[in-house]
Design a protein around this motif. Structure first.
Motif, short mmCIF file in Angstrom:
data_model
loop_
_atom_site.label_atom_id
_atom_site.label_comp_id
_atom_site.label_asym_id
_atom_site.label_seq_id
_atom_site.Cartn_x
_atom_site.Cartn_y
_atom_site.Cartn_z
N ASP A 135 0.93 -0.99 -0.18
CA ASP A 135 0.00 0.07 -0.06
C ASP A 135 0.99 1.16 -0.10
O ASP A 135 2.00 1.07 0.18
N THR A 149 -2.86 -2.23 -3.04
CA THR A 149 -4.18 -1.81 -2.82
C THR A 149 -4.23 -0.06 -3.02
O THR A 149 -4.35 0.76 -2.29
N HIS A 194 -5.02 3.87 -4.47
CA HIS A 194 -6.31 4.72 -4.52
C HIS A 194 -5.98 5.08 -6.02
O HIS A 194 -4.99 5.02 -6.48
N PRO A 195 -6.96 5.83 -6.77
CA PRO A 195 -6.65 6.13 -8.20
C PRO A 195 -5.38 6.61 -8.47
O PRO A 195 -4.70 6.53 -9.50
N GLU A 202 -2.42 6.62 -7.12
CA GLU A 202 -1.21 5.49 -7.02
C GLU A 202 -1.53 4.56 -8.42
O GLU A 202 -0.36 4.13 -8.93
N LEU A 242 -8.38 -1.70 -6.26
CA LEU A 242 -8.55 -0.30 -6.60
C LEU A 242 -9.63 0.35 -5.62
O LEU A 242 -10.83 0.09 -5.52
N LYS A 243 -9.22 1.11 -4.79
CA LYS A 243 -10.03 1.70 -3.71
C LYS A 243 -10.79 2.77 -4.32
O LYS A 243 -10.52 3.48 -5.37
N GLY A 244 -11.89 3.36 -3.77
CA GLY A 244 -12.77 4.24 -4.03
C GLY A 244 -14.42 4.12 -3.61
O GLY A 244 -14.46 3.11 -3.13
N ASN A 245 -15.28 4.63 -4.15
CA ASN A 245 -16.53 4.51 -4.02
C ASN A 245 -16.71 3.02 -5.17
O ASN A 245 -16.41 2.96 -6.23
N THR A 283 -15.25 -0.11 -4.17
CA THR A 283 -13.80 -0.54 -4.42
C THR A 283 -13.95 -1.78 -5.57
O THR A 283 -14.86 -2.69 -5.12
N ALA A 308 -13.44 8.64 3.40
CA ALA A 308 -12.77 9.54 2.75
C ALA A 308 -11.83 10.54 3.67
O ALA A 308 -12.00 11.82 3.90
N GLY A 331 -7.08 4.15 4.57
CA GLY A 331 -6.46 3.00 3.71
C GLY A 331 -5.57 2.35 4.67
O GLY A 331 -5.23 1.19 4.33
#
Length: 391
Positions: A224, A249, A251-252, A254, A287-290, A292, A311, A316
């Motif tokens: 991560d 893992t 986020h967008p 990254e 891929l993290k986010g709304n 995932t 958020a 994370g």
């Protein structure tokens, strides 16, 4: 599902006499070697263990190759032998006849409730996690990921940190064990069940060197944050890893660095890009986010738990600790990532009801774990490959 294997005892004896400890360490974990040691390295028992692992591999319909001998863990309940392969349990039957060891493995239904502890267990039964995280100014990342792994039920959690924050972390923890990079013992790491690296690690030369060394371990690993940023500079670090034993893992932003694509390009064709990346690099991608997304290139799970209150700084890091604990407790990497995403989001939903989305902190997610795991059950994946959970 049934698997049967027959092995000539003299063949195992000849191999053991020739290679000794090398042979044992290739097929047995430390606990199994201790079992064998108590039997004075009895060659019949040694052959039986070998046959048991082959039988389990056959019952799993893969054979040794797609899985390794060490993926299969033999244990006893009373006098009865069992084996565990990731999150599946097998009943074993062992016999000896005419110079042969014969093993039968029968897949038995795994209890759907994953968070009820057997009373006849100890801390080692729930896995050992090593977390490489934190740096000066980023002690919170280490604390949150390590605490999340403990709260998710890992039996032992070790937080490896640089010398300049060692004293700080030693004060912050009560249950976790703090170790410094300077005391890194790779023989000790062989006893670890799962590793997480990167949370607040920074991008120093020390961090880069450490990441390269950790990726050489034959362990399931979660990467991560700064671990991903280091990896983005050299994806070849994944080439020698066991296939699909690594969970990334990002986020967008990254993931943008990992792929070289813009965030808008990723969003326009997210599932295909994620699947292709997972396939090309032989990793589990989360891929993290709304909503995932988790994929191993063949199966894809879209998580529907969670809310905008998550958020927030450290969220994370909590997820990485959850997944590392699930790996240590025996889930295979894909399921650990899927279940981890679900629990993380669901705990966030409970936290939002307690404190509200505007006021939520990452530590509130950890405090809500018990509200999730007290009732969670999860079934096997649906035929279409999408994760299915119910509570």
């Amino acid at each position: 599902m049934l698997g049967i294997d027959i092995v000539e005892i003299s063949r195992i004896e000849n191999i053991y006499n020739k290679f000794s400890d090398k042979f044992l360490k290739k097929i047995l974990n430390n606990i199994e070697i201790e079992i064998l040691k108590k039997k004075n390295y009895n060659i019949n028992s040694m052959a039986a263990m070998f046959a048991c692992k082959e039988a389990v591999a056959k019952a799993n319909e893969t054979g040794i190759g797609d899985i390794s001998f060490k993926d299969i863990k033999i244990f006893y309940k009373g006098q009865s032998p069992y084996a565990k392969l990731f999150d599946q349990v097998y009943k074993l039957s062992i016999s000896h006849d005419g110079g042969f060891a014969i093993a039968v493995a029968i897949k038995i239904k795994t209890p759907s409730h994953k968070f009820k502890r057997d009373q006849n267990t100890h801390k080692g039964s729930y896995g050992r996690v090593a977390i490489f995280a934190g740096s000066k100014g980023m002690t919170g990342a280490a604390y949150l990921s390590t605490t999340a792994a403990l709260r998710m039920g890992a039996g032992l959690v070790y937080n490896y940190v640089s010398e300049d924050i060692f004293d700080i972390m030693s004060i912050k923890y009560i249950e976790a064990i703090v170790k410094s990079y300077e005391d890194l013992d790779y023989e000790f790491l062989e006893k670890i069940d799962a590793v997480a690296i990167g949370m607040g690690l920074a991008k120093s030369d020390l961090a880069k060197d450490l990441t390269e060394k950790i990726l050489k371990l034959d362990k399931n690993i979660v990467i991560d944050a700064d671990g991903l940023n280091i990896l983005a500079e050299n994806l070849d670090l994944l080439k020698d890893r066991k296939e699909f034993s690594t969970i990334l893992t990002p986020h967008p932003a990254e993931f943008q660095r990992l792929t070289g694509l813009s965030i808008s390009e990723i969003e326009a064709n997210k599932e295909e890009i994620c699947r292709n990346f997972a396939k090309e690099n032989k990793v589990i991608l989360l891929l993290k986010g709304n909503k995932t997304l988790v994929t191993d290139s063949k199966k894809t799970y879209i998580n529907k738990t969670g809310n905008a209150g998550m958020a927030t700084a450290g969220s994370g890091d909590v997820l990485s600790g959850i997944i590392a604990a699930l790996l240590a407790r025996g889930l295979d990497p894909y399921n650990a990532a899927c279940v981890g995403a679900y629990i993380h989001g669901k705990a966030g939903d409970f936290a939002s009801k307690k404190v509200g989305e505007e006021y939520m902190l990452a530590r509130d997610i950890i405090k809500s774990f018990s509200s999730v795991t007290a009732n969670i059950y999860y079934d096997t994946l649906k035929k279409d490959g999408i994760g299915y959970f119910k509570n």
